[in-house]
Design an enzyme around this catalytic site. Structure first.
Site, PDB file in Angstrom:
ATOM      1  CB  CYS A 160      -0.021  38.608 -12.651  1.00 56.17           C
ATOM      2  SG  CYS A 160       0.192  36.744 -13.381  1.00 56.17           S
ATOM      3  NE  ARG A 161       0.884  39.769  -7.413  1.00 55.28           N
ATOM      4  CZ  ARG A 161       1.604  39.222  -6.631  1.00 55.28           C
ATOM      5  NH1 ARG A 161       1.262  39.369  -5.248  1.00 55.28           N
ATOM      6  NH2 ARG A 161       2.768  38.635  -6.774  1.00 55.28           N
ATOM      7  CB  SER A 162       4.111  44.838 -10.789  1.00 54.08           C
ATOM      8  OG  SER A 162       4.919  43.956 -11.671  1.00 54.08           O
ATOM      9  CB  CYS A 176       4.160  41.654  -8.406  1.00 56.96           C
ATOM     10  SG  CYS A 176       4.489  41.245 -10.177  1.00 56.96           S
ATOM     11  CG  ASN A 180       7.137  42.881 -14.613  1.00 58.20           C
ATOM     12  OD1 ASN A 180       8.293  43.415 -15.229  1.00 58.20           O
ATOM     13  ND2 ASN A 180       6.363  43.689 -14.115  1.00 58.20           N
ATOM     14  CG  ASP A 188       0.506  35.394  -7.255  1.00 60.30           C
ATOM     15  OD1 ASP A 188       0.238  35.803  -8.298  1.00 60.30           O
ATOM     16  OD2 ASP A 188       1.554  35.113  -7.063  1.00 60.30           O
TER      17      ASP A 188
HETATM   18  P1  4NP Z   1       2.923  38.402 -10.257  1.00 54.47           P
HETATM   19  O1  4NP Z   1       2.180  36.773 -10.471  1.00 54.47           O
HETATM   20  O2  4NP Z   1       3.797  38.232  -9.345  1.00 54.47           O
HETATM   21  O3  4NP Z   1       1.830  38.989  -9.913  1.00 54.47           O
HETATM   22  O4  4NP Z   1       3.386  38.620 -11.958  1.00 54.47           O
HETATM   23  C1  4NP Z   1       3.233  35.620 -10.390  1.00 54.47           C
HETATM   24  C2  4NP Z   1       3.771  35.179 -11.725  1.00 54.47           C
HETATM   25  C3  4NP Z   1       4.358  34.274 -11.985  1.00 54.47           C
HETATM   26  C4  4NP Z   1       4.714  33.276 -10.673  1.00 54.47           C
HETATM   27  C5  4NP Z   1       4.137  33.644  -9.863  1.00 54.47           C
HETATM   28  C6  4NP Z   1       3.414  34.842  -9.607  1.00 54.47           C
HETATM   29  N1  4NP Z   1       5.646  32.231 -11.218  1.00 54.47           N
HETATM   30  O5  4NP Z   1       5.708  31.379 -10.213  1.00 54.47           O
HETATM   31  O6  4NP Z   1       6.054  31.823 -12.196  1.00 54.47           O
END
Ligand code: 4NP
Length: 170
Positions: A19-21, A14, A17, A139
């Site tokens: 939240c989703r992955s 993702c 790294n 997301d």
């Molecule tokens: P992820 O979500 O890609 O599912 O881990 C996010 C985590 C952090 C951020 C964006 C999306 N960020 O902008 O820091």
């Protein structure tokens, strides 16, 4: 003759790294272990961005996963590396931007599969339904608590479908 086990190596990708992955990683690992396939299927996750390297998953991710019986607290974020295209057979992106970013560093000689994690659902869903097929894991980072539940539910469904696919390869 040595009895070597053929491993299949799966990497979830993702953006951050956190939240989703890691959710997909923890859920898929749980299902692999439940199936007794932990020596045959290797699981990891990473992000295309570098902001959260070394961090545990987002507290909201950990809390929501705990509710469903998954412990994500020991996972640590890392960035997608060029060497991942050597070390993994399946590189599964959470959304189309993650997929494009991974494609941009994918070597020509990669002979695994780089695809959207949820596309396996389209393959396993009967084509005669009118329901639109969701292709991306939304997301949840900037949204409310519901978003984290939705991530869990999508990851559970897609993990079941991937486990069936990987089992069929054995
Ligand atoms: P992820 O979500 O890609 O599912 O881990 C996010 C985590 C952090 C951020 C964006 C999306 N960020 O902008 O820091």
């Amino acid at each position: 003759m040595p009895n070597s086990i053929q491993t299949q190596r799966v990497l979830f990708v993702c953006l951050g790294n956190i939240c989703r992955s890691p959710t997909a990683h923890g859920i898929f690992q749980h299902k692999v272990t439940q199936a007794g396939l932990q020596n045959e299927i290797i699981v990891d996750s990473c992000g295309t961005g570098d902001w959260h390297i070394g961090h545990a998953p987002d507290p909201r991710t950990i809390e929501c996963a705990t509710k469903y019986g998954y412990d994500l607290s020991t996972l640590r974020a890392r960035k997608l590396l060029a060497s991942d295209f050597i070390d993994f057979d399946y590189i599964l992106a959470m959304d189309k931007q993650n997929l494009r970013d991974a494609e941009s560093i994918c070597p020509d000689h990669f002979n695994g599969e780089l695809t959207l994690f949820l596309d396996v659902l389209a393959e396993s869903t009967p084509q005669d339904t009118d329901a639109p097929t969701i292709r991306e894991v939304p997301d949840p980072y900037y949204g409310g608590a519901d978003g984290f539940d939705e991530v869990i539910q999508l990851c559970e469904k897609a993990s079941d479908a991937w486990l069936n696919r990987l089992r069929a390869n054995r």
